[in-house]
Motif scaffolding. Structure first.
Motif, PDB file in Angstrom:
ATOM      1  N   PHE A   9      49.502 115.669 -20.301  1.00 29.38           N
ATOM      2  CA  PHE A   9      48.436 116.060 -21.220  1.00 29.38           C
ATOM      3  C   PHE A   9      48.091 114.905 -22.160  1.00 29.38           C
ATOM      4  N   LYS A  12      46.248 112.097 -20.249  1.00 28.46           N
ATOM      5  CA  LYS A  12      44.852 112.467 -19.993  1.00 28.46           C
ATOM      6  C   LYS A  12      44.020 112.340 -21.267  1.00 28.46           C
ATOM      7  N   SER A  13      44.553 112.844 -22.365  1.00 26.64           N
ATOM      8  CA  SER A  13      43.831 112.750 -23.646  1.00 26.64           C
ATOM      9  C   SER A  13      43.585 111.298 -24.027  1.00 26.64           C
ATOM     10  N   ALA A  17      40.025 109.428 -24.443  1.00 24.92           N
ATOM     11  CA  ALA A  17      39.708 108.779 -25.728  1.00 24.92           C
ATOM     12  C   ALA A  17      39.326 107.318 -25.507  1.00 24.92           C
ATOM     13  N   PRO A  47      35.765 119.341 -21.525  1.00 24.85           N
ATOM     14  CA  PRO A  47      36.608 120.455 -21.966  1.00 24.85           C
ATOM     15  C   PRO A  47      36.411 121.745 -21.172  1.00 24.85           C
ATOM     16  N   GLU A  50      39.072 120.650 -18.448  1.00 21.24           N
ATOM     17  CA  GLU A  50      40.340 120.007 -18.800  1.00 21.24           C
ATOM     18  C   GLU A  50      40.612 120.133 -20.304  1.00 21.24           C
ATOM     19  N   ALA A  52      42.866 118.806 -22.080  1.00 23.09           N
ATOM     20  CA  ALA A  52      43.212 117.512 -22.694  1.00 23.09           C
ATOM     21  C   ALA A  52      41.979 116.759 -23.179  1.00 23.09           C
ATOM     22  N   ALA A  53      40.813 117.156 -22.713  1.00 24.50           N
ATOM     23  CA  ALA A  53      39.583 116.496 -23.159  1.00 24.50           C
ATOM     24  C   ALA A  53      39.262 116.824 -24.614  1.00 24.50           C
ATOM     25  N   PRO A  55      41.306 117.063 -27.490  1.00 24.08           N
ATOM     26  CA  PRO A  55      41.806 116.024 -28.408  1.00 24.08           C
ATOM     27  C   PRO A  55      41.362 114.623 -28.007  1.00 24.08           C
ATOM     28  N   GLY A  56      41.165 114.388 -26.717  1.00 23.82           N
ATOM     29  CA  GLY A  56      40.721 113.065 -26.259  1.00 23.82           C
ATOM     30  C   GLY A  56      39.360 112.698 -26.810  1.00 23.82           C
TER      31      GLY A  56
END
Length: 157
Positions: A9, A12-13, A17, A47, A50, A52-53, A55-56
């Protein structure tokens, strides 16, 4: 097993980013100002597919906004606007509606400080920022979602 999931996770984030930052900064003038067309905003569709997108995109936007010229207000509130849009996008039923949160939130919220700083009327900034978001988050975002679905074989919504 739990540790692996958390690491995956975070990676990915971090990748999301980093891509957001590079795409935003590399295109400079196109990314900042009263007319914004951040190519990186196409990623605001992620998002939906995913988690993790979320916070990324938030972290990527915060880092990229250091170069915006609008100062702390853009770093803090621009990034929080992206965080809210990412969360709302994750709750949408399909890719066509998923593009609405980044388009609408950026148009109406980011325009507040951009209009104060540039002295361009708020409603004009809503139009220009909204149009840039429509092109990048809307059109390019749906294209990115279609490619993502094809490559990952995920037709989430």
């Amino acid at each position: 097993m739990e540790k692996r999931y958390n690491t995956k996770f975070l990676i990915k984030s971090g990748v999301i980013a980093a891509i957001y930052v590079v795409l935003t900064i590399i295109l400079g003038d196109l990314s900042y100002g009263p007319v914004q067309a951040r190519i990186s905003e196409a990623m605001t569709i992620l998002p939906l597919y995913e988690a993790a997108a979320i916070p990324g995109l938030f972290i990527g936007c915060a880092i990229a906004n250091f170069a915006s010229g609008y100062g702390l207000v853009d770093i803090v509130f621009g990034s929080l606007t992206t965080l809210a849009a990412a969360y709302l996008t994750s709750k949408m039923p399909n890719k066509y509606l998923a593009v609405l949160p980044p388009i609408l939130l950026n148009a109406f919220i980011v325009s507040i400080w951009v209009s104060k700083i540039t002295k361009i009327p708020y409603i004009v900034n809503v139009g220009t920022i909204g149009f840039g978001e429509f092109l990048t988050a809307g059109i390019l975002g749906v294209i990115l979602a279609s490619v993502f679905e094809r490559v990952t074989k995920k037709d989430m919504r």
